[in-house]
Design a protein around this motif. Structure first.
Motif, PDB file in Angstrom:
ATOM      1  N   LEU A 130      70.777  44.925  21.391  1.00 35.04           N
ATOM      2  CA  LEU A 130      71.480  46.205  21.260  1.00 35.04           C
ATOM      3  C   LEU A 130      70.955  47.190  22.297  1.00 35.04           C
ATOM      4  CD1 LEU A 130      71.370  46.431  17.365  1.00 35.04           C
ATOM      5  CD2 LEU A 130      73.367  45.885  18.783  1.00 35.04           C
ATOM      6  N   PRO A 131      71.830  47.988  22.870  1.00 31.93           N
ATOM      7  CA  PRO A 131      71.401  48.924  23.910  1.00 31.93           C
ATOM      8  C   PRO A 131      70.799  50.210  23.339  1.00 31.93           C
ATOM      9  CG  PRO A 131      73.756  49.101  23.600  1.00 31.93           C
ATOM     10  CD  PRO A 131      73.285  47.998  22.682  1.00 31.93           C
ATOM     11  N   PRO A 132      69.624  50.608  23.784  1.00 33.73           N
ATOM     12  CA  PRO A 132      69.119  51.940  23.438  1.00 33.73           C
ATOM     13  C   PRO A 132      70.069  52.986  24.018  1.00 33.73           C
ATOM     14  CG  PRO A 132      67.356  50.570  24.322  1.00 33.73           C
ATOM     15  CD  PRO A 132      68.658  49.841  24.567  1.00 33.73           C
ATOM     16  N   ASP A 133      70.135  54.137  23.375  1.00 30.29           N
ATOM     17  CA  ASP A 133      71.031  55.200  23.807  1.00 30.29           C
ATOM     18  C   ASP A 133      70.270  56.528  23.793  1.00 30.29           C
ATOM     19  OD1 ASP A 133      73.185  56.794  24.422  1.00 30.29           O
ATOM     20  OD2 ASP A 133      74.257  56.443  22.541  1.00 30.29           O
ATOM     21  N   ILE A 178      51.684  53.132  15.812  1.00 33.25           N
ATOM     22  CA  ILE A 178      52.940  53.237  15.067  1.00 33.25           C
ATOM     23  C   ILE A 178      53.636  51.884  15.059  1.00 33.25           C
ATOM     24  CG2 ILE A 178      55.234  54.289  15.060  1.00 33.25           C
ATOM     25  CD1 ILE A 178      53.844  56.865  16.086  1.00 33.25           C
ATOM     26  N   ILE A 179      53.886  51.380  13.836  1.00 36.11           N
ATOM     27  CA  ILE A 179      54.527  50.076  13.675  1.00 36.11           C
ATOM     28  C   ILE A 179      55.890  50.186  12.996  1.00 36.11           C
ATOM     29  CG2 ILE A 179      52.324  48.841  13.642  1.00 36.11           C
ATOM     30  CD1 ILE A 179      52.817  48.557  10.520  1.00 36.11           C
ATOM     31  N   GLY A 180      56.231  51.376  12.494  1.00 35.49           N
ATOM     32  CA  GLY A 180      57.508  51.548  11.818  1.00 35.49           C
ATOM     33  C   GLY A 180      57.925  53.004  11.802  1.00 35.49           C
ATOM     34  N   SER A 181      59.206  53.213  11.522  1.00 37.80           N
ATOM     35  CA  SER A 181      59.733  54.574  11.430  1.00 37.80           C
ATOM     36  C   SER A 181      60.882  54.606  10.441  1.00 37.80           C
ATOM     37  CB  SER A 181      60.213  55.069  12.797  1.00 37.80           C
ATOM     38  OG  SER A 181      61.324  54.317  13.239  1.00 37.80           O
ATOM     39  N   VAL A 182      61.134  55.812   9.907  1.00 39.12           N
ATOM     40  CA  VAL A 182      62.269  56.007   9.002  1.00 39.12           C
ATOM     41  C   VAL A 182      62.556  57.502   8.909  1.00 39.12           C
ATOM     42  CG1 VAL A 182      60.836  56.063   6.900  1.00 39.12           C
ATOM     43  CG2 VAL A 182      63.259  55.430   6.736  1.00 39.12           C
ATOM     44  N   GLY A 183      63.830  57.838   8.836  1.00 41.28           N
ATOM     45  CA  GLY A 183      64.203  59.246   8.747  1.00 41.28           C
ATOM     46  C   GLY A 183      65.399  59.462   7.847  1.00 41.28           C
ATOM     47  N   ALA A 223      54.637  64.689  19.078  1.00 34.41           N
ATOM     48  CA  ALA A 223      53.671  63.891  19.836  1.00 34.41           C
ATOM     49  C   ALA A 223      53.863  62.391  19.617  1.00 34.41           C
ATOM     50  CB  ALA A 223      52.244  64.296  19.463  1.00 34.41           C
ATOM     51  N   ASP A 224      54.546  62.013  18.549  1.00 35.48           N
ATOM     52  CA  ASP A 224      54.819  60.600  18.264  1.00 35.48           C
ATOM     53  C   ASP A 224      56.058  60.091  18.990  1.00 35.48           C
ATOM     54  OD1 ASP A 224      52.698  60.359  16.345  1.00 35.48           O
ATOM     55  OD2 ASP A 224      53.975  61.395  14.891  1.00 35.48           O
ATOM     56  N   GLY A 225      56.779  60.982  19.641  1.00 41.59           N
ATOM     57  CA  GLY A 225      58.069  60.632  20.232  1.00 41.59           C
ATOM     58  C   GLY A 225      58.040  59.422  21.143  1.00 41.59           C
ATOM     59  N   ASP A 226      57.090  59.374  22.071  1.00 46.12           N
ATOM     60  CA  ASP A 226      57.039  58.241  23.006  1.00 46.12           C
ATOM     61  C   ASP A 226      56.807  56.924  22.270  1.00 46.12           C
ATOM     62  OD1 ASP A 226      57.510  59.851  25.201  1.00 46.12           O
ATOM     63  OD2 ASP A 226      55.394  59.988  25.772  1.00 46.12           O
ATOM     64  N   ALA A 227      55.881  56.924  21.322  1.00 44.72           N
ATOM     65  CA  ALA A 227      55.582  55.690  20.579  1.00 44.72           C
ATOM     66  C   ALA A 227      56.773  55.270  19.715  1.00 44.72           C
ATOM     67  CB  ALA A 227      54.334  55.881  19.717  1.00 44.72           C
ATOM     68  N   VAL A 228      57.450  56.231  19.110  1.00 44.69           N
ATOM     69  CA  VAL A 228      58.615  55.903  18.274  1.00 44.69           C
ATOM     70  C   VAL A 228      59.751  55.384  19.150  1.00 44.69           C
ATOM     71  CG1 VAL A 228      60.347  56.796  16.676  1.00 44.69           C
ATOM     72  CG2 VAL A 228      57.964  57.504  16.435  1.00 44.69           C
ATOM     73  N   ARG A 229      60.001  56.039  20.282  1.00 50.10           N
ATOM     74  CA  ARG A 229      61.034  55.550  21.200  1.00 50.10           C
ATOM     75  C   ARG A 229      60.723  54.125  21.664  1.00 50.10           C
ATOM     76  NH1 ARG A 229      61.108  60.712  22.644  1.00 50.10           N
ATOM     77  NH2 ARG A 229      59.525  60.519  24.236  1.00 50.10           N
ATOM     78  N   THR A 230      59.475  53.867  22.012  1.00 49.76           N
ATOM     79  CA  THR A 230      59.084  52.515  22.440  1.00 49.76           C
ATOM     80  C   THR A 230      59.382  51.508  21.342  1.00 49.76           C
ATOM     81  OG1 THR A 230      57.394  53.363  23.935  1.00 49.76           O
ATOM     82  CG2 THR A 230      57.125  51.096  23.173  1.00 49.76           C
ATOM     83  N   LEU A 231      58.997  51.829  20.107  1.00 55.78           N
ATOM     84  CA  LEU A 231      59.249  50.933  18.970  1.00 55.78           C
ATOM     85  C   LEU A 231      60.745  50.699  18.790  1.00 55.78           C
ATOM     86  CD1 LEU A 231      58.454  49.497  16.244  1.00 55.78           C
ATOM     87  CD2 LEU A 231      58.758  51.750  15.196  1.00 55.78           C
ATOM     88  N   VAL A 232      61.502  51.770  18.683  1.00 58.73           N
ATOM     89  CA  VAL A 232      62.936  51.662  18.417  1.00 58.73           C
ATOM     90  C   VAL A 232      63.634  50.901  19.536  1.00 58.73           C
ATOM     91  CG1 VAL A 232      65.071  53.009  18.193  1.00 58.73           C
ATOM     92  CG2 VAL A 232      63.025  53.702  16.927  1.00 58.73           C
ATOM     93  N   PHE A 233      63.354  51.244  20.787  1.00 59.28           N
ATOM     94  CA  PHE A 233      64.018  50.586  21.908  1.00 59.28           C
ATOM     95  C   PHE A 233      63.633  49.116  21.989  1.00 59.28           C
ATOM     96  CE2 PHE A 233      64.594  54.751  24.538  1.00 59.28           C
ATOM     97  CZ  PHE A 233      65.364  55.281  23.511  1.00 59.28           C
ATOM     98  N   LEU A 242      65.113  61.329  18.964  1.00 63.10           N
ATOM     99  CA  LEU A 242      63.710  60.964  19.141  1.00 63.10           C
ATOM    100  C   LEU A 242      63.010  61.777  20.221  1.00 63.10           C
ATOM    101  CD1 LEU A 242      64.044  57.100  18.778  1.00 63.10           C
ATOM    102  CD2 LEU A 242      63.404  58.788  17.028  1.00 63.10           C
ATOM    103  N   SER A 243      63.765  62.562  20.968  1.00 68.25           N
ATOM    104  CA  SER A 243      63.135  63.369  22.014  1.00 68.25           C
ATOM    105  C   SER A 243      62.479  64.623  21.443  1.00 68.25           C
ATOM    106  CB  SER A 243      64.148  63.735  23.099  1.00 68.25           C
ATOM    107  OG  SER A 243      65.151  64.562  22.559  1.00 68.25           O
ATOM    108  N   GLU A 244      62.973  65.134  20.350  1.00 61.47           N
ATOM    109  CA  GLU A 244      62.421  66.316  19.675  1.00 61.47           C
ATOM    110  C   GLU A 244      62.473  66.066  18.177  1.00 61.47           C
ATOM    111  OE1 GLU A 244      61.116  69.254  20.753  1.00 61.47           O
ATOM    112  OE2 GLU A 244      61.240  68.640  22.865  1.00 61.47           O
ATOM    113  N   ILE A 245      61.625  65.188  17.689  1.00 60.38           N
ATOM    114  CA  ILE A 245      61.672  64.752  16.292  1.00 60.38           C
ATOM    115  C   ILE A 245      61.595  65.941  15.334  1.00 60.38           C
ATOM    116  CG2 ILE A 245      60.441  63.469  14.500  1.00 60.38           C
ATOM    117  CD1 ILE A 245      59.667  61.443  16.723  1.00 60.38           C
TER     118      ILE A 245
END
Length: 158
Positions: free
Chosen positions: A36-39, A68-73, A18-28, A47-50
């Protein structure tokens, strides 16, 4: 997103699909900020199926008041080697030690999972990140990375 010291305390928590859209927005957004180009079909497809992609690893988000202000994996590469992935922090929250917090949490998690080494790929334009990795003991690496935007790799023996 506005910087506001009274906005709440940042909290790290496990990410869900459920966080996927917010994480993609942040990362992109961060990638574009640095030219840098998002891919979404390649390097960022995770990020589509975390939950599915990180089922053998670990992925967390840093949030303040539900935003969501940050991410790490982390993803296992070999039995005792993990790759640090998707460590991003929104520009309004940089300079507060939160990047270091994300990195330290990831390294602790890697140790808890039995990793003896953490590797990562980044781009030299992300100079703040490279400085943080170097300050944290990472060394330049000869590992190769499949993402086209990666032009430097780093490693840290735990």
């Amino acid at each position: 997103m506005q910087k506001n010291d009274s906005a709440g305390t940042p909290r790290l928590r496990p990410a869900a699909n459920a966080d996927g859209d917010a994480v993609r927005t942040l990362v992109f957004e961060v990638l574009r900020e640095y030219g840098l180009p998002p891919d979404p079909e390649g390097a960022d497809a995770d990020l589509s199926e975390i939950e599915q992609h990180y089922r053998n690893g670990w992925f967390s988000v840093l949030e303040v008041n539900g935003q969501i202000i940050g991410s790490v994996g982390l993803l296992p590469l070999e039995e005792t080697v993990m790759e640090l992935r998707k460590m991003y922090l929104h520009r309004d929250w940089r300079g507060r030690g939160l990047g270091r917090l994300l990195l330290e949490q990831a390294l602790d998690e890697a140790r808890n999972r039995g990793a003896h080494q953490v590797v990562l790929g980044t781009a030299k334009v992300l100079s703040e990140a490279a400085a943080l990795y170097e300050q944290s003991g990472f060394q330049p690496s000869q590992h190769t990375h499949p993402a086209s935007r990666v032009d430097q790799t780093w490693e840290l023996d735990l």
